[in-house]
Design a protein around this motif. Structure first.
Motif, PDB file in Angstrom:
ATOM      1  N   UNK A  12       7.863  -9.586  19.714  1.00  0.00           N
ATOM      2  CA  UNK A  12       8.449  -9.014  18.493  1.00  0.00           C
ATOM      3  C   UNK A  12       7.552  -9.311  17.290  1.00  0.00           C
ATOM      4  N   UNK A  13       7.003 -10.548  17.285  1.00  0.00           N
ATOM      5  CA  UNK A  13       6.132 -10.932  16.182  1.00  0.00           C
ATOM      6  C   UNK A  13       4.844 -10.115  16.190  1.00  0.00           C
ATOM      7  N   UNK A  14       4.350  -9.813  17.413  1.00  0.00           N
ATOM      8  CA  UNK A  14       3.081  -9.089  17.519  1.00  0.00           C
ATOM      9  C   UNK A  14       3.242  -7.594  17.311  1.00  0.00           C
ATOM     10  N   UNK A  15       4.503  -7.105  17.397  1.00  0.00           N
ATOM     11  CA  UNK A  15       4.724  -5.661  17.336  1.00  0.00           C
ATOM     12  C   UNK A  15       4.104  -4.995  16.106  1.00  0.00           C
ATOM     13  N   UNK A  16       4.275  -5.573  14.900  1.00  0.00           N
ATOM     14  CA  UNK A  16       3.648  -4.931  13.729  1.00  0.00           C
ATOM     15  C   UNK A  16       2.135  -4.828  13.852  1.00  0.00           C
ATOM     16  N   UNK A  17       1.495  -5.850  14.478  1.00  0.00           N
ATOM     17  CA  UNK A  17       0.034  -5.814  14.639  1.00  0.00           C
ATOM     18  C   UNK A  17      -0.355  -4.650  15.539  1.00  0.00           C
ATOM     19  N   UNK A  18       0.399  -4.515  16.651  1.00  0.00           N
ATOM     20  CA  UNK A  18       0.111  -3.426  17.595  1.00  0.00           C
ATOM     21  C   UNK A  18       0.270  -2.080  16.899  1.00  0.00           C
ATOM     22  N   UNK A  19       1.347  -1.944  16.110  1.00  0.00           N
ATOM     23  CA  UNK A  19       1.579  -0.703  15.360  1.00  0.00           C
ATOM     24  C   UNK A  19       0.404  -0.373  14.452  1.00  0.00           C
ATOM     25  N   UNK A  20      -0.019  -1.378  13.671  1.00  0.00           N
ATOM     26  CA  UNK A  20      -1.089  -1.142  12.707  1.00  0.00           C
ATOM     27  C   UNK A  20      -2.393  -0.810  13.428  1.00  0.00           C
ATOM     28  N   UNK A  21      -2.653  -1.473  14.578  1.00  0.00           N
ATOM     29  CA  UNK A  21      -3.872  -1.168  15.335  1.00  0.00           C
ATOM     30  C   UNK A  21      -3.847   0.272  15.845  1.00  0.00           C
ATOM     31  N   UNK A 107       1.404  -0.760   3.444  1.00  0.00           N
ATOM     32  CA  UNK A 107       2.014  -0.697   2.109  1.00  0.00           C
ATOM     33  C   UNK A 107       3.395  -0.047   2.175  1.00  0.00           C
ATOM     34  N   UNK A 108       3.516   1.021   2.983  1.00  0.00           N
ATOM     35  CA  UNK A 108       4.798   1.722   3.061  1.00  0.00           C
ATOM     36  C   UNK A 108       5.840   0.929   3.820  1.00  0.00           C
ATOM     37  N   UNK A 109       5.440   0.360   4.967  1.00  0.00           N
ATOM     38  CA  UNK A 109       6.462  -0.159   5.872  1.00  0.00           C
ATOM     39  C   UNK A 109       6.534  -1.675   5.925  1.00  0.00           C
ATOM     40  N   UNK A 110       5.768  -2.372   5.084  1.00  0.00           N
ATOM     41  CA  UNK A 110       5.940  -3.820   4.973  1.00  0.00           C
ATOM     42  C   UNK A 110       7.317  -4.054   4.379  1.00  0.00           C
ATOM     43  N   UNK A 111       8.197  -4.716   5.135  1.00  0.00           N
ATOM     44  CA  UNK A 111       9.577  -4.877   4.701  1.00  0.00           C
ATOM     45  C   UNK A 111       9.643  -5.912   3.588  1.00  0.00           C
ATOM     46  N   UNK A 112      10.267  -5.564   2.475  1.00  0.00           N
ATOM     47  CA  UNK A 112      10.406  -6.456   1.311  1.00  0.00           C
ATOM     48  C   UNK A 112       9.051  -6.983   0.853  1.00  0.00           C
ATOM     49  N   UNK A 113       8.018  -6.173   0.974  1.00  0.00           N
ATOM     50  CA  UNK A 113       6.707  -6.595   0.497  1.00  0.00           C
ATOM     51  C   UNK A 113       6.052  -7.666   1.354  1.00  0.00           C
ATOM     52  N   UNK A 114       6.560  -7.884   2.599  1.00  0.00           N
ATOM     53  CA  UNK A 114       5.953  -8.882   3.484  1.00  0.00           C
ATOM     54  C   UNK A 114       5.495  -8.210   4.765  1.00  0.00           C
ATOM     55  N   UNK A 119       3.132 -12.385   2.241  1.00  0.00           N
ATOM     56  CA  UNK A 119       3.507 -11.522   1.122  1.00  0.00           C
ATOM     57  C   UNK A 119       2.342 -10.620   0.718  1.00  0.00           C
ATOM     58  N   UNK A 120       2.485  -9.309   0.920  1.00  0.00           N
ATOM     59  CA  UNK A 120       1.415  -8.384   0.542  1.00  0.00           C
ATOM     60  C   UNK A 120       1.719  -7.759  -0.818  1.00  0.00           C
ATOM     61  N   UNK A 121       2.803  -8.240  -1.448  1.00  0.00           N
ATOM     62  CA  UNK A 121       3.148  -7.721  -2.775  1.00  0.00           C
ATOM     63  C   UNK A 121       3.769  -6.345  -2.681  1.00  0.00           C
ATOM     64  N   UNK A 122       4.119  -5.811  -3.835  1.00  0.00           N
ATOM     65  CA  UNK A 122       4.708  -4.477  -3.849  1.00  0.00           C
ATOM     66  C   UNK A 122       3.671  -3.481  -4.325  1.00  0.00           C
ATOM     67  N   UNK A 130      10.375  -0.278   5.481  1.00  0.00           N
ATOM     68  CA  UNK A 130      11.049  -0.523   6.742  1.00  0.00           C
ATOM     69  C   UNK A 130      11.876   0.624   7.270  1.00  0.00           C
ATOM     70  N   UNK A 131      11.678   1.834   6.774  1.00  0.00           N
ATOM     71  CA  UNK A 131      12.451   2.955   7.327  1.00  0.00           C
ATOM     72  C   UNK A 131      11.530   4.045   7.882  1.00  0.00           C
ATOM     73  N   UNK A 132      10.625   3.613   8.753  1.00  0.00           N
ATOM     74  CA  UNK A 132       9.672   4.529   9.386  1.00  0.00           C
ATOM     75  C   UNK A 132      10.389   5.708  10.048  1.00  0.00           C
ATOM     76  N   UNK A 133      11.490   5.435  10.742  1.00  0.00           N
ATOM     77  CA  UNK A 133      12.217   6.470  11.490  1.00  0.00           C
ATOM     78  C   UNK A 133      12.572   7.674  10.624  1.00  0.00           C
ATOM     79  N   UNK A 134      12.902   7.413   9.340  1.00  0.00           N
ATOM     80  CA  UNK A 134      13.364   8.498   8.479  1.00  0.00           C
ATOM     81  C   UNK A 134      12.279   9.066   7.579  1.00  0.00           C
ATOM     82  N   UNK A 135      11.126   8.406   7.511  1.00  0.00           N
ATOM     83  CA  UNK A 135      10.138   8.836   6.515  1.00  0.00           C
ATOM     84  C   UNK A 135       8.798   9.242   7.108  1.00  0.00           C
ATOM     85  N   UNK A 136       8.636   9.172   8.450  1.00  0.00           N
ATOM     86  CA  UNK A 136       7.302   9.431   9.011  1.00  0.00           C
ATOM     87  C   UNK A 136       6.719  10.798   8.641  1.00  0.00           C
TER      88      UNK A 136
END
Ligand SMILES: [Zn+2]
Length: 452
Positions: A12-21, A107-114, A119-122, A130-136
């Motif tokens: 689960x922790x690695x999932x965002x990395x896989x997505x971004x790759x 930038x779009x899908x970092x939840x709460x700027x993290x 923290x990647x800021x806003x 965090x709403x990829x499903x509705x905004x892709x």
């Protein structure tokens, strides 16, 4: 059992990395396509065939060598057959596109700027979060536009010419994706709206809103006017501006040598990309362009009037002290009008400056390619982004000039305006919260301003 859980946690922790790759890998492949476009479009070559080959000995690249970035690294920048060097620009463009795609995604899908707890800021607009499903679909529009901007920047910087075929692609994608996306969201989400957009806005781009009938009328009227003008142009009933430019160019060497023998050093050579600044009839041609624009301006007014007639009685609103029509515009129509308005205003602002500048200085100011460029930006990102980017481009130009003073090489190059516009567009998109904050401070607006 404990071990399995930690493994699941790890996944689960690695999932965002896989997505971004994944996103970066797609970006690199698109970067590879951009390389083909940048090389072939200015030469008028077919974009699809033939397959990639060495420009020197025509040896075809194998599928391994076609892999973005790594193919070039495997070959160590030389053709497998004739050993002639392959430009490092290819892997650089691929890597840059990959990084840009990944950055947009984060930038779009970092939840709460993290992102991954960091923290990647806003940065960027509010609508992802965090709403990829509705905004892709809106993500697709942004990535398509930014990819085209990379190719436009490279081609314009080299040839001082923007191929319009490149800018039609993001416009068509925006025209199809934004309204269909709106329709889908309206059907599938009980509230009929995206869960998160900037305060005061209803979509991922600036739209007229449920009561904005006058803007919906103006957008549709203006677009119909543009279509009519293009039909008239196509039928030969109105003339294209700068139609005699090539004839004038041919007469040039004779006049330059006989009339002003001493000033030839100041004048640009006939094959120079700057030659159009010498064209003497720029003022006259602006009146031709005003005739072209007249139907769009006239029908935008007619559209506004028709909207008043259609939307029913306009009731006074006690909160905003304005009057609103009683009829509510459906989301898809509001979003479609947002795309059209973005196209018209994005291109219109540049065109107005072009006409004003050319009339004032008597030489062509800003190209029609720049008009098409900002119209495409407006269609994809809305009129606010395109307008901010147009004025921001001047600052990018100043920054480039300062870099030219500090460093040599590529920064000393004389640049057309297109690359500044493209860079400013990307910067505006990545600094929405900062710009909104600045605008709030400057205008002392309460509540704080938000950008879509
Ligand atoms: Zn070769």
């Amino acid at each position: 059992m404990t071990l399995a859980l930690t493994r699941a946690d790890l996944l689960i922790a690695l999932f965002p990395i896989v997505q971004v790759l994944w996103v970066a890998a797609f970006g690199a492949c698109v970067g590879s396509l951009l390389n083909v476009l940048v090389y072939r479009l200015p030469l008028g070559l077919d974009v699809v065939t033939p397959s990639s080959r060495c420009p020197n000995c025509e040896t075809k690249l194998t599928w391994r060598e076609n892999i973005p970035i790594f193919g070039w690294l495997m070959l160590r920048g030389r053709c497998r057959f004739c050993r002639s060097p392959i430009s490092a620009e290819y892997p650089i463009v691929e890597a840059f596109t990959a990084v840009l795609w990944a950055a947009v995604f984060v930038v779009l899908y970092a939840d709460q700027g993290r992102f991954l707890g960091i923290p990647v800021g806003r940065l960027g607009p509010d609508w992802g979060q965090g709403q990829f499903t509705w905004t892709w679909p809106s993500l697709v529009v942004v990535l398509a536009l930014f990819s085209c901007l990379i190719a436009v920047t490279l081609i314009d910087a080299r040839t001082f010419h923007i191929p319009l075929s490149l800018l039609i692609v993001p416009v068509v994608i925006a025209l199809a994706a934004h309204p269909l996306h709106a329709l889908w969201v309206h059907i599938k989400i009980p509230s009929g709206r995206l869960p998160r957009v900037a305060a005061g806005w209803e979509w991922t781009i600036a739209t007229p809103g449920p009561h904005g009938w006058r803007w919906i009328g103006a957008a549709i009227g203006g677009t119909v006017g543009l279509v009519i003008s293009n039909l008239l142009l196509w039928k030969g009933l109105i003339k294209r501006s700068f139609a005699d430019y090539d004839d004038w160019l041919k007469t040039l060497p004779a006049t330059a040598t006989t009339a002003q023998p001493h000033s030839t050093a100041d004048a640009a050579p006939a094959d120079s990309p700057e030659m159009w600044t010498q064209y003497p009839h720029a003022r006259r041609e602006m009146f031709r362009e005003l005739i072209f624009l007249a139907p769009a301006i006239g029908l935008a007014m007619v559209g506004t009037w028709a909207a008043f007639a259609y939307a029913g009685p306009w009731k006074p609103n006690p909160v905003t002290i304005s009057t609103d029509p009683t009829k509510i515009a459906p989301l898809w129509l509001s979003v479609l009008s947002g795309v059209l308005l973005g196209y018209l205003i994005g291109g219109g602002v540049v065109w107005a400056m072009r006409i004003a500048g050319s009339l004032a200085f008597g030489k062509e100011a800003l190209g029609l390619g720049d008009v098409h460029l900002m119209a495409a930006v407006g269609a994809c990102l809305g009129w606010i982004d395109s307008t901010l980017a147009f004025f921001g481009a001047a600052f990018v130009g100043v920054a480039w000039a300062i870099l030219g003073r500090l460093f040599s090489g590529v920064f000393r190059r004389h640049m057309p305006f297109g690359p500044y516009l493209a860079i400013a567009t990307v910067l505006v998109w990545f600094s929405k919260p900062g710009i909104a904050h600045l605008l709030t401070l400057l205008s002392k607006a309460r509540p704080p301003l938000a950008l879509p």
